[in-house]
Design an enzyme around this catalytic site. Structure first.
Site, PDB file in Angstrom:
ATOM      1  N   GLY A   1      -1.263  41.337 -49.437  1.00 59.40           N
ATOM      2  CA  GLY A   1      -1.248  41.666 -48.016  1.00 59.40           C
ATOM      3  C   GLY A   1       0.186  41.497 -47.515  1.00 59.40           C
ATOM      4  O   GLY A   1       0.833  40.475 -47.784  1.00 59.40           O
TER       5      GLY A   1
ATOM      6  N   ARG B   1       6.972  43.522 -55.524  1.00 58.41           N
ATOM      7  CA  ARG B   1       6.100  44.635 -55.128  1.00 58.41           C
ATOM      8  C   ARG B   1       6.944  45.605 -54.301  1.00 58.41           C
ATOM      9  O   ARG B   1       7.551  45.198 -53.300  1.00 58.41           O
ATOM     10  CB  ARG B   1       4.878  44.143 -54.338  1.00 58.41           C
ATOM     11  CG  ARG B   1       3.885  43.397 -55.232  1.00 58.41           C
ATOM     12  CD  ARG B   1       2.527  43.276 -54.584  1.00 58.41           C
ATOM     13  NE  ARG B   1       1.731  44.489 -54.711  1.00 58.41           N
ATOM     14  CZ  ARG B   1       0.545  44.648 -54.122  1.00 58.41           C
ATOM     15  NH1 ARG B   1       0.056  43.705 -53.355  1.00 58.41           N
ATOM     16  NH2 ARG B   1      -0.135  45.769 -54.277  1.00 58.41           N
TER      17      ARG B   1
ATOM     18  N   CYS C   1      -9.405  48.188 -46.706  1.00 58.69           N
ATOM     19  CA  CYS C   1      -8.606  47.147 -47.351  1.00 58.69           C
ATOM     20  C   CYS C   1      -8.787  45.814 -46.615  1.00 58.69           C
ATOM     21  O   CYS C   1      -9.741  45.631 -45.850  1.00 58.69           O
ATOM     22  CB  CYS C   1      -7.134  47.521 -47.454  1.00 58.69           C
ATOM     23  SG  CYS C   1      -6.274  46.502 -48.693  1.00 58.69           S
TER      24      CYS C   1
ATOM     25  N   ASP D   1       1.567  48.494 -44.785  1.00 55.12           N
ATOM     26  CA  ASP D   1       2.659  47.927 -45.594  1.00 55.12           C
ATOM     27  C   ASP D   1       4.007  48.444 -45.156  1.00 55.12           C
ATOM     28  O   ASP D   1       5.035  47.816 -45.433  1.00 55.12           O
ATOM     29  CB  ASP D   1       2.438  48.242 -47.072  1.00 55.12           C
ATOM     30  CG  ASP D   1       1.347  47.359 -47.639  1.00 55.12           C
ATOM     31  OD1 ASP D   1       0.168  47.660 -47.419  1.00 55.12           O
ATOM     32  OD2 ASP D   1       1.700  46.343 -48.271  1.00 55.12           O
TER      33      ASP D   1
ATOM     34  N   ASN E   1      -0.240  52.591 -46.362  1.00 55.68           N
ATOM     35  CA  ASN E   1      -1.240  51.511 -46.467  1.00 55.68           C
ATOM     36  C   ASN E   1      -2.065  51.736 -47.736  1.00 55.68           C
ATOM     37  O   ASN E   1      -1.832  52.679 -48.498  1.00 55.68           O
ATOM     38  CB  ASN E   1      -2.126  51.476 -45.217  1.00 55.68           C
ATOM     39  CG  ASN E   1      -2.940  50.199 -45.124  1.00 55.68           C
ATOM     40  OD1 ASN E   1      -2.408  49.102 -45.269  1.00 55.68           O
ATOM     41  ND2 ASN E   1      -4.235  50.322 -44.922  1.00 55.68           N
ATOM     42  N   LYS E   2      -3.008  50.854 -47.959  1.00 56.56           N
ATOM     43  CA  LYS E   2      -3.830  50.869 -49.181  1.00 56.56           C
ATOM     44  C   LYS E   2      -4.338  52.271 -49.513  1.00 56.56           C
ATOM     45  O   LYS E   2      -4.749  53.000 -48.623  1.00 56.56           O
ATOM     46  CB  LYS E   2      -5.003  49.889 -48.978  1.00 56.56           C
ATOM     47  CG  LYS E   2      -5.973  49.764 -50.122  1.00 56.56           C
ATOM     48  CD  LYS E   2      -5.307  49.457 -51.446  1.00 56.56           C
ATOM     49  CE  LYS E   2      -4.423  48.218 -51.410  1.00 56.56           C
ATOM     50  NZ  LYS E   2      -3.569  48.098 -52.624  1.00 56.56           N
TER      51      LYS E   2
END
Ligand code: RUB
Length: 319
Positions: free
Chosen positions: A17, A59, A125, A194, A204-205
């Site tokens: 997250g 990441r 998510c 993100d 995003n996811k």
């Protein structure tokens, strides 16, 4: 030790997250700096820059990570003395962690006002800030129920349904591919992010953009809850956000035999164009995605002409 452990926790998603990743990296820099026994500013700075690089490489998609690292590292890079660097590192890490937590609360307050009465909400998510918004609206009596997706392949949806259930919110747990079927029952779709780009696109996811498209088709608003440190400064230069692709085993499980010639693709994130985003709620207010470049320039302090200047949060994360 704390550094390699943290880097491993982030890349393996034990810490996940975008907000948690950013706070964990800030804390790791703080603790790593405190543990260093360097005798000169130059040696301390070199060690810290190496640590910052290790963390930033864990990441690639969540821009919260380099934004947090850069903010904390400014304390070291601007210092004239070793003691000054140590103190600034400690203060900046603590300030980032505190301010980012406060931002979540503020976003929840602002976003809750956007929920209609008796709202049926869909989320995808596990976003700490999106859940804070739903919980705050529920506390105000505005949420009837939530549709939460499973989120293949890492199943973050299970964390989401636990958090919503703990808050006493009725939840419908659905597979990702059921999102369009249930969209007509929903009043709004909300997620975290993100990264928000300069043109207002939301990263995003994986799967978020499909649901946003369904919401658009059904004329249901898509609200993005985003702390300002999730805006991606370098996108004003046209840089793209790298989309992390993770291992095949996340999709197939270990030991599963695949026929020859089959390649598993496992992108962890996707990009929702700004046309499918109705509102971005930040700790400095709620606005249309077209306002994203203003946030990057006026709030985060990045401008094209001055891009080489030191990075600095100028407002909430100010000096
Ligand atoms: C998490 C994810 C979340 C954002 C925002 O992906 O896509 O929606 O990071 O989360 P992963 P938050 O599980 O791969 O890290 O609002 O908590 O920062």
């Amino acid at each position: 030790m704390v550094l390699t452990q943290t880097a491993d926790d982030i890349s393996s998603m034990r810490v996940r997250g975008a907000g948690r990743i950013a706070r964990t990296a800030a804390r790791a820099l703080q603790e790593y700096g405190a543990s260093l026994e360097c005798n000169t500013l130059a040696a301390f700075t070199a060690e810290m820059e190496h640590a910052a690089e290790i963390l930033c490489n864990t990441r690639p998609t969540a821009v919260s990570l380099p934004n947090a690292v850069r903010y904390v590292m400014q304390g070291v890079l601007r210092a004239d003395t070793l003691e000054g660097a140590r103190q600034a590192l400690d203060e900046r890490a603590a300030a980032f962690i505190e301010d980012s937590r406060a931002a979540v609360e503020r976003i929840a307050d602002i976003a809750a006002r956007q929920f209609p009465d008796d709202a049926v909400v869909m989320t995808h998510c596990n976003s700490q800030v999106a859940i804070a918004c739903i919980v705050r609206a529920h506390e105000q009596g505005r949420v009837r129920e939530v549709y939460a997706t499973e989120v293949r392949p890492r199943n973050q949806g299970y964390i989401t349904i636990q958090m919503l259930s703990d808050a006493g919110i009725p939840v419908n747990f659905i597979v990702d591919s059921a999102a369009r079927s249930f969209m007509p029952k929903v009043d709004l779709f909300i997620t975290g992010t993100d990264a928000v780009t300069a043109n207002g696109a939301v990263v995003n996811k994986i799967g978020t953009s499909q649901i946003a498209l369904c919401a658009h088709e059904a004329r249901k608003p898509y609200i993005v809850a985003a702390e300002t440190y999730k805006f991606a400064p370098r996108t004003i230069l046209g840089e793209r956000i790298p989309i992390e692709e993770r291992s095949a085993e996340e999709v197939t499980g270990s030991g599963r035999h695949l026929p020859p010639g089959v390649t598993v693709r496992n992108p962890a994130f996707d990009v929702t164009p700004s046309a499918y985003v109705d509102l971005i709620v930040t700790e400095i207010g709620a606005f249309a995605p077209s306002y994203a470049p203003v946030v990057i320039r006026d709030h985060l302090g990045w401008d094209i002409g001055e891009f080489q200047k030191e990075y600095a949060f100028t407002h909430h994360y100010g000096e």
